[in-house]
Design a protein around this motif. Structure first.
Motif, PDB file in Angstrom:
ATOM      1  N   VAL A   1      29.765  19.843 -40.876  1.00 30.29           N
ATOM      2  CA  VAL A   1      28.264  20.484 -40.522  1.00 30.29           C
ATOM      3  C   VAL A   1      27.421  20.171 -41.616  1.00 30.29           C
ATOM      4  O   VAL A   1      26.263  19.521 -41.190  1.00 30.29           O
ATOM      5  N   TYR A   2      27.797  20.099 -42.648  1.00 27.22           N
ATOM      6  CA  TYR A   2      27.091  19.773 -43.966  1.00 27.22           C
ATOM      7  C   TYR A   2      26.477  18.372 -43.879  1.00 27.22           C
ATOM      8  O   TYR A   2      25.509  17.943 -44.005  1.00 27.22           O
ATOM      9  N   ASN A   3      27.375  17.457 -43.763  1.00 24.50           N
ATOM     10  CA  ASN A   3      27.116  16.083 -43.719  1.00 24.50           C
ATOM     11  C   ASN A   3      26.203  15.498 -42.665  1.00 24.50           C
ATOM     12  O   ASN A   3      25.396  14.730 -42.615  1.00 24.50           O
ATOM     13  N   PHE A   4      26.399  16.468 -41.382  1.00 29.40           N
ATOM     14  CA  PHE A   4      25.798  16.087 -39.955  1.00 29.40           C
ATOM     15  C   PHE A   4      23.994  16.364 -40.567  1.00 29.40           C
ATOM     16  O   PHE A   4      23.236  15.521 -40.133  1.00 29.40           O
ATOM     17  N   PHE A   5      23.800  17.453 -41.145  1.00 30.55           N
ATOM     18  CA  PHE A   5      22.457  17.814 -41.328  1.00 30.55           C
ATOM     19  C   PHE A   5      21.745  16.842 -42.439  1.00 30.55           C
ATOM     20  O   PHE A   5      20.669  16.437 -42.662  1.00 30.55           O
ATOM     21  N   VAL A   6      22.548  16.678 -43.521  1.00 29.13           N
ATOM     22  CA  VAL A   6      22.151  15.638 -44.814  1.00 29.13           C
ATOM     23  C   VAL A   6      22.096  14.149 -44.136  1.00 29.13           C
ATOM     24  O   VAL A   6      20.963  13.666 -44.423  1.00 29.13           O
ATOM     25  N   SER A   7      22.926  13.800 -43.471  1.00 33.36           N
ATOM     26  CA  SER A   7      22.876  12.253 -42.827  1.00 33.36           C
ATOM     27  C   SER A   7      21.680  12.383 -41.719  1.00 33.36           C
ATOM     28  O   SER A   7      20.911  11.581 -41.821  1.00 33.36           O
ATOM     29  N   LEU A   8      21.099  13.410 -41.162  1.00 30.48           N
ATOM     30  CA  LEU A   8      20.162  13.556 -40.198  1.00 30.48           C
ATOM     31  C   LEU A   8      18.779  13.446 -41.128  1.00 30.48           C
ATOM     32  O   LEU A   8      17.976  12.619 -40.755  1.00 30.48           O
ATOM     33  N   ILE A   9      18.659  14.020 -42.099  1.00 28.44           N
ATOM     34  CA  ILE A   9      17.678  14.116 -42.979  1.00 28.44           C
ATOM     35  C   ILE A   9      17.407  12.647 -43.729  1.00 28.44           C
ATOM     36  O   ILE A   9      16.482  12.149 -43.786  1.00 28.44           O
ATOM     37  N   ALA A  10      18.507  12.274 -44.199  1.00 27.06           N
ATOM     38  CA  ALA A  10      18.588  11.067 -45.096  1.00 27.06           C
ATOM     39  C   ALA A  10      18.414  10.045 -44.195  1.00 27.06           C
ATOM     40  O   ALA A  10      17.539   8.934 -44.459  1.00 27.06           O
ATOM     41  N   GLY A  11      18.747   9.877 -42.809  1.00 25.98           N
ATOM     42  CA  GLY A  11      18.758   8.712 -42.063  1.00 25.98           C
ATOM     43  C   GLY A  11      17.122   8.645 -41.568  1.00 25.98           C
ATOM     44  O   GLY A  11      16.601   7.472 -41.628  1.00 25.98           O
ATOM     45  N   MET A  12      16.663   9.918 -41.252  1.00 30.18           N
ATOM     46  CA  MET A  12      15.123  10.081 -40.828  1.00 30.18           C
ATOM     47  C   MET A  12      14.231   9.278 -42.106  1.00 30.18           C
ATOM     48  O   MET A  12      13.342   8.545 -42.012  1.00 30.18           O
TER      49      MET A  12
ATOM     50  N   ILE B   1      31.328  22.049 -33.358  1.00 34.30           N
ATOM     51  CA  ILE B   1      31.526  20.949 -32.744  1.00 34.30           C
ATOM     52  C   ILE B   1      31.304  19.785 -33.794  1.00 34.30           C
ATOM     53  O   ILE B   1      32.072  18.828 -33.866  1.00 34.30           O
ATOM     54  N   ALA B   2      30.366  19.902 -34.624  1.00 34.90           N
ATOM     55  CA  ALA B   2      29.868  18.895 -35.587  1.00 34.90           C
ATOM     56  C   ALA B   2      30.983  18.561 -36.548  1.00 34.90           C
ATOM     57  O   ALA B   2      31.565  17.547 -36.910  1.00 34.90           O
ATOM     58  N   GLY B   3      31.663  19.934 -36.813  1.00 32.53           N
ATOM     59  CA  GLY B   3      32.664  19.951 -37.916  1.00 32.53           C
ATOM     60  C   GLY B   3      33.904  19.493 -37.461  1.00 32.53           C
ATOM     61  O   GLY B   3      34.615  18.562 -37.784  1.00 32.53           O
TER      62      GLY B   3
END
Length: 798
Positions: A66-77, A257-259
């Protein structure tokens, strides 16, 4: 689907991940991230950043997903926006998108950084909202109407999940048709191929990366498909409550689900079992839409990005333009106003200031108080008395007037440049084989200097290669070589080693009479090039170039068997040479005055005749004491003349101009190689139009186009079919460029300044007359080349 190309048994999975961005790739390693972008002028911009220490959350299964999902989303953008900002900086001003009213208002009140943060936050929020609406709320609402006819909650949930997946596939299939997205997906494929190449322990080159598949089991696309499939299964267990409860439950269960999906993705990345392949199949199928076959240029960008994260954690951060080994060539940052101003000035030649030439006590711009120098600029050089110039006249012998510079005093050799600039690109860009080249560590692949010892040049290379019959590079092969039959008698092929043979026995099997044997391959190349003047030597040089070997290694490893790809690469280059492609364009380097220069079909290959011109100009500058002179290299091409002068006189201010932007880019890179960037300036424009009107110089040197148009078709194939016509064609009589120079050079030369030109063997009289008509120059002197032909004309400004 061939799983063997995706789940590679020999691969060692790593934690390195990546992301395709606008015209580039972002890689994330253990200690840093790297963003590499190909800007419109062809250079590669690289920016690396250190990663902060890993959060303890990363050690908690499922939660870390879950943590990496949101971190990756922000970093990717954020990375996407950074790449777009870099590209936007190099676009024409009319193509740059202006901030909207809200962005402009935020920027005006809180600053550009706040505006950038606002844009990123808005983009992330918008992406999340659109994703939730399109792929959660919309499918739920649509399928809700089927509840009138279908009463099973499990069936309705399955239909909703399938509909959601089909919607996503349709969305990707549609956006894939957009040109920008096509390019993005090619970089996505380049990212996967490059990581495959690294995980399989191969050297990171476009050729090695090209052989791998564009699909990878640890791809973010696979993660999304895991999310869709797990949500389909999980939601089917929740029944079919009212539509608002279903929407709420789906949004709230997203972190769960993300986890789960994250853990499955990590498992898939380090395993290739049947279960993993089944689970990975939908994601891999989807990757066939989200990836595409990249070009070699795109693979180069991905390789640069990956190399930049494979450094020691204490390595310095890089930001600027780099070579294909991620080595910094030029610092550059969007945040650095001064650097940005320099870049903009380089694009707009009219705003460039020509540096002052303090050596003559005058400012270049001709500022107040800068009196013109009196007397002859060539007083320190023993010219003979001027005599009328004819095509048969020998005014003086350069050897008796200016002592040629010793090659060893010219500084950097090919060996040194390889050590300082790193391994250069290996494969060709400009011929049918779309590959780049590697400049070998010892420089043997490069064209030898013109003054190489004659005895060494004439040594039969075939005899050198034949020495491989008696030399081996390991102890196991020595016995085979010692018992070898005479060269004119066929050798018996060794019995194939059994499957359970020892490593030493298998190693001995490399030494055979196979046609791919090193010595046989080189001999075959020599046979094919036998009609070329230096065919034997070129065959050996091409082999060294392709393999990265020294000539001695051909002897010590002569009985080794070549890899099929290496043999093919060698024969491809032999074919290029047979077709008439100049050797220098194949290996992409030519030595001039002891310095290495990159060459390509955008520029003429520097020749020995032009060294006469360089030697004369250097001798004149040294004799006059103008060590910090202002020098103009007109029609510079590869930059050979201007860069050689700049290398010899670090205090000189050298301006290099050419009508071809591609040629100027080549010259700029040659200045970087030879360490002269600091005292060189590069301008694009037609002859003197590239200069400010008040620009003044102590020396103007030029090797302009001087071949008559009708004569070009009679030139050797290597010249007329491969070298740039723009740099050859001097007009109907070959004098077009000299007419411009004679009329305008005087306006940009100080009194006592020197004009030095390379000329055609029969043009001395005509060019002298053109200068005489202007009444701005003294009687010119003509210098002959090594063949006794008129080659250089030097005139002093009155």
């Amino acid at each position: 689907m061939d799983y063997k190309k995706i789940f590679l048994k020999e691969a060692t999975p790593t934690s390195i991940g990546g992301q395709a961005i606008m015209e580039g790739v972002m890689m994330r390693g253990e200690h840093r991230t790297a963003l590499a972008v190909r800007v419109p002028d062809g250079r590669i911009y690289l920016k690396t950043e250190r990663l902060i220490k890993k959060n303890k959350i990363n050690k908690i299964p499922f939660v870390r997903g879950v943590y990496n999902f949101f971190v990756s989303l922000i970093a990717g953008m954020r990375t996407l926006m950074q790449s777009a900002d870099v590209l936007e900086h190099f676009l024409p001003e009319e193509d740059v998108q202006k901030p909207n009213k809200v962005e402009a208002a935020v920027g005006k009140k809180y600053g550009e950084r706040a505006m950038w943060n606002f844009m990123m936050a808005a983009a992330v929020t918008f992406s999340l909202v659109i994703s939730i609406v399109c792929f959660i709320i919309f499918p739920t609402v649509v399928v809700n109407f089927l509840g009138k006819w279908i009463k099973s909650g499990v069936v309705l949930n399955l239909i909703e999940g399938i509909f959601r997946i089909l919607l996503f596939v349709l969305y990707v299939a549609l956006i894939r048709r957009m040109d920008d997205i096509k390019t993005l997906f090619r970089y996505h494929g380049a990212e996967h191929k490059t990581i495959h190449c690294y995980e399989n322990g191969l050297e990171l080159t476009p050729e090695n990366a090209r052989q791998f598949c564009t699909l990878h089991p640890r791809c973010g696309t696979s993660f999304l498909m895991f999310v869709f499939i797990i949500s389909l299964l999980l939601f089917s267990l929740l029944g079919w409550p009212n539509v608002w409860m279903r929407i709420l439950s789906r949004v709230l269960l997203l972190p769960v689900i993300a986890g789960i999906s994250y853990e499955l993705l990590k498992w898939a990345g380090r395993s290739d079992g049947i279960a993993v392949r089944i689970l990975s199949y939908p994601g891999l199928m989807m990757q066939q839409l989200t990836t595409a076959e990249p070009t070699d240029a795109q693979l180069e960008v991905a390789i640069v990005s990956l190399k930049a994260v494979l450094v020691d954690k204490h390595a310095p951060i890089v930001e600027g333009f780099v070579d294909k080994d991620a080595k910094l060539l030029e610092k550059w940052s969007l945040k650095d106003a001064e650097e940005e101003a320099v870049v903009n000035a380089a694009k707009d030649t009219a705003e460039l200031d020509i540096p002052a030439a303090s050596g003559s006590g005058k400012a270049v711009s001709g500022a107040a108080g800068a009196e013109p120098a009196k007397g002859n600029a060539l007083d320190s050089v023993t010219f003979q008395d001027p005599v009328p110039v004819t095509n048969d006249t020998v005014i003086f012998n350069p050897a008796t007037i200016i002592k040629p510079l010793p090659k060893e005093d010219m500084g950097m050799t090919v060996d040194k440049i390889v050590a300082e600039a790193g391994e250069e690109e290996r494969w060709l860009e400009d011929f049918p084989i779309q590959e780049e080249e590697t400049i070998t560590e010892d420089g043997d692949a490069a064209v030898e200097p013109a003054d190489t010892d004659a005895e060494a040049v004439e040594e039969p290379v075939a005899d050198v290669v034949a020495e491989a019959d008696t030399v081996s590079d390991d102890a196991d092969a020595t016995a085979d070589v010692a018992e070898e039959a005479p060269a004119d008698e066929p050798e018996e092929a060794p019995t194939p080693a059994p499957a359970d043979a020892t490593p030493a026995a298998k190693a001995r099997m490399r030494y055979t009479q196979d046609t791919a044997m090193v010595r046989n391959a080189v001999r075959h190349g020599q046979e094919l090039l036998k009609d070329k003047p230096n065919g034997d030597r070129e065959a050996v040089d091409l082999f060294c170039y392709v393999m990265g070997w020294t000539r001695s290694e051909i002897v010590t490893r002569g009985r080794e068997l070549l890899d099929s790809a290496d043999l093919r690469a060698y024969m491809d280059r032999i074919d290029l040479r047979l077709s008439g492609v100049p050797m220098q364009y194949i290996v992409k380097v030519q030595e001039f005055m002891g310095l290495p220069f990159r060459v390509n079909p955008d520029v003429l290959i520097p020749r020995l005749d032009t060294e006469i011109l360089a030697e004369q100009v250097i001798g004149i500058i040294r004799g006059k004491g103008w060590t910090d002179a202002a020098v103009l290299d007109l029609c510079t091409g590869s930059g050979a003349l201007g860069i050689t002068i700049a290398h010899e006189f670090p205090g000189a201010a050298v301006t290099l101009t050419d009508v071809s932007p591609a040629a100027i880019e080549t010259a700029r890179r040659n200045a970087e190689i030879n360490g002269t960037t600091a005292n060189c300036r590069f301008l694009v424009g037609n002859m003197f139009n590239a200069l400010p009107e008040d620009a003044l110089f102590d020396v103007i040197v030029s090797n302009p186009p001087y071949i008559p148009t009708a004569v070009i078709e009679t030139l050797d194939t290597e010249v007329k079919d491969h070298e740039p016509v723009l740099a050859l064609d001097g007009g109907e009589d070959g004098l077009d460029a000299y007419r411009v120079i004679s009329m305008e050079a005087g306006q940009h030369l100080r009194s006592g300044g020197v004009l030095a030109l390379e000329i055609g063997y029969d043009q001395a009289e005509a060019v002298s007359l053109l200068l005489e008509i202007t009444k701005q120059f003294r009687q010119p002197a003509v210098i002959k080349d090594l063949n006794g032909l008129n080659r250089v004309l030097i005139a002093e400004r009155i």
